[in-house]
Design a protein around this motif. Structure first.
Motif, PDB file in Angstrom:
ATOM      1  N   VAL A   7       0.844  -1.139  -0.064  1.00  0.00           N
ATOM      2  CA  VAL A   7       0.032   0.038   0.108  1.00  0.00           C
ATOM      3  C   VAL A   7       0.801   1.165   0.056  1.00  0.00           C
ATOM      4  N   ASP A   8       0.742   2.181  -0.928  1.00  0.00           N
ATOM      5  CA  ASP A   8       1.500   3.249  -0.852  1.00  0.00           C
ATOM      6  C   ASP A   8       1.034   4.410   0.115  1.00  0.00           C
ATOM      7  N   TYR A   9      -0.018   4.569   0.399  1.00  0.00           N
ATOM      8  CA  TYR A   9      -0.496   5.528   1.490  1.00  0.00           C
ATOM      9  C   TYR A   9      -1.456   4.907   2.258  1.00  0.00           C
ATOM     10  N   LEU A  10      -1.150   4.985   3.626  1.00  0.00           N
ATOM     11  CA  LEU A  10      -2.181   4.264   4.787  1.00  0.00           C
ATOM     12  C   LEU A  10      -2.497   5.298   5.642  1.00  0.00           C
ATOM     13  N   TYR A  11      -3.958   5.731   5.437  1.00  0.00           N
ATOM     14  CA  TYR A  11      -4.656   6.555   6.344  1.00  0.00           C
ATOM     15  C   TYR A  11      -5.221   6.020   7.429  1.00  0.00           C
ATOM     16  N   THR A  12      -5.050   6.214   8.664  1.00  0.00           N
ATOM     17  CA  THR A  12      -5.944   5.559   9.718  1.00  0.00           C
ATOM     18  C   THR A  12      -6.672   6.876  10.727  1.00  0.00           C
ATOM     19  N   THR A  13      -7.657   6.495  11.002  1.00  0.00           N
ATOM     20  CA  THR A  13      -8.410   7.118  12.245  1.00  0.00           C
ATOM     21  C   THR A  13      -9.206   6.361  13.149  1.00  0.00           C
ATOM     22  N   GLY A  14      -8.962   6.915  14.423  1.00  0.00           N
ATOM     23  CA  GLY A  14      -9.643   6.120  15.772  1.00  0.00           C
ATOM     24  C   GLY A  14      -8.475   5.726  16.552  1.00  0.00           C
ATOM     25  N   GLU A  15      -8.838   5.576  17.594  1.00  0.00           N
ATOM     26  CA  GLU A  15      -7.628   5.295  18.661  1.00  0.00           C
ATOM     27  C   GLU A  15      -7.348   3.702  18.595  1.00  0.00           C
ATOM     28  N   LEU A  16      -8.221   2.780  18.144  1.00  0.00           N
ATOM     29  CA  LEU A  16      -7.832   1.519  17.724  1.00  0.00           C
ATOM     30  C   LEU A  16      -7.071   1.129  16.506  1.00  0.00           C
ATOM     31  N   ALA A  17      -7.346   2.213  15.597  1.00  0.00           N
ATOM     32  CA  ALA A  17      -6.672   2.092  14.383  1.00  0.00           C
ATOM     33  C   ALA A  17      -4.912   2.633  14.523  1.00  0.00           C
ATOM     34  N   MET A  18      -4.602   3.306  15.575  1.00  0.00           N
ATOM     35  CA  MET A  18      -3.181   3.483  15.698  1.00  0.00           C
ATOM     36  C   MET A  18      -2.444   2.324  15.700  1.00  0.00           C
ATOM     37  N   MET A  19      -3.134   1.274  16.032  1.00  0.00           N
ATOM     38  CA  MET A  19      -2.204  -0.051  16.122  1.00  0.00           C
ATOM     39  C   MET A  19      -1.995  -0.388  14.681  1.00  0.00           C
ATOM     40  N   ILE A  20      -3.125  -0.099  13.732  1.00  0.00           N
ATOM     41  CA  ILE A  20      -2.774  -0.578  12.204  1.00  0.00           C
ATOM     42  C   ILE A  20      -1.455   0.090  11.936  1.00  0.00           C
ATOM     43  N   SER A  21      -1.584   1.632  11.976  1.00  0.00           N
ATOM     44  CA  SER A  21      -0.481   2.389  11.485  1.00  0.00           C
ATOM     45  C   SER A  21       0.979   1.939  12.184  1.00  0.00           C
TER      46      SER A  21
END
Length: 101
Positions: A48-62
Motif C-alpha cells: 500500500v502506498d499511503y495508509l491513512y488511519t483514524t481512531g484510537e484503535l486504528a493507531m495499532m494498524i499504523s
C-alpha cells in the motif's frame, strides 16, 4: 484470521497509487489488538502506498505497518475525522490530529 482482508487490498487490481483508509474495528473482543496489528502488517506487506488511519484503535494498524517497513511519510494517523471531499485529502502530510475528508 481476517478472511476478508484480501478484499481490502486487491493485488490483482492495483491502481497506480494504492491509498488505503482504515478506522477502528470495534466489537472484536479479545482479538482486538491482534486483528488491528494484522491488518497493518498486511497493508505494509501488500505494498500500500499511503495508509491513512483514524481512531484510537486504528493507531495499532499504523504502528504495525511502520514496524513492517512502511515509510513514516506514507503512514498518516488522525485522531478524528472531519468530512471534506476526498480530492482535498493530504497525500504527503506527515501527521495531524484531524483528517479532512
Amino acid at each position: 484470521m481476517l478472511g476478508q482482508k484480501d478484499e481490502l487490498f486487491p493485488s490483482n487490481r492495483r491502481p497506480t497509487i494504492a491509498v488505503t483508509v482504515l478506522g477502528d474495528m470495534k466489537g472484536l473482543g479479545v482479538i482486538t489488538q491482534e486483528a488491528h496489528k494484522e491488518v497493518g502488517s498486511y497493508a505494509a506487506l501488500n505494498k500500500v502506498d499511503y495508509l491513512y488511519t483514524t481512531g484510537e484503535l486504528a493507531m495499532m494498524i499504523s504502528q504495525a505497518a511502520l514496524e513492517q517497513g512502511m515509510s513514516p511519510d506514507n503512514v498518516i494517523h488522525f485522531e478524528r475525522l472531519i468530512r471534506k471531499p476526498i480530492i482535498e485529502w493530504p497525500i504527503r502530510k506527515r501527521s495531524s490530529t484531524s483528517l479532512m475528508c
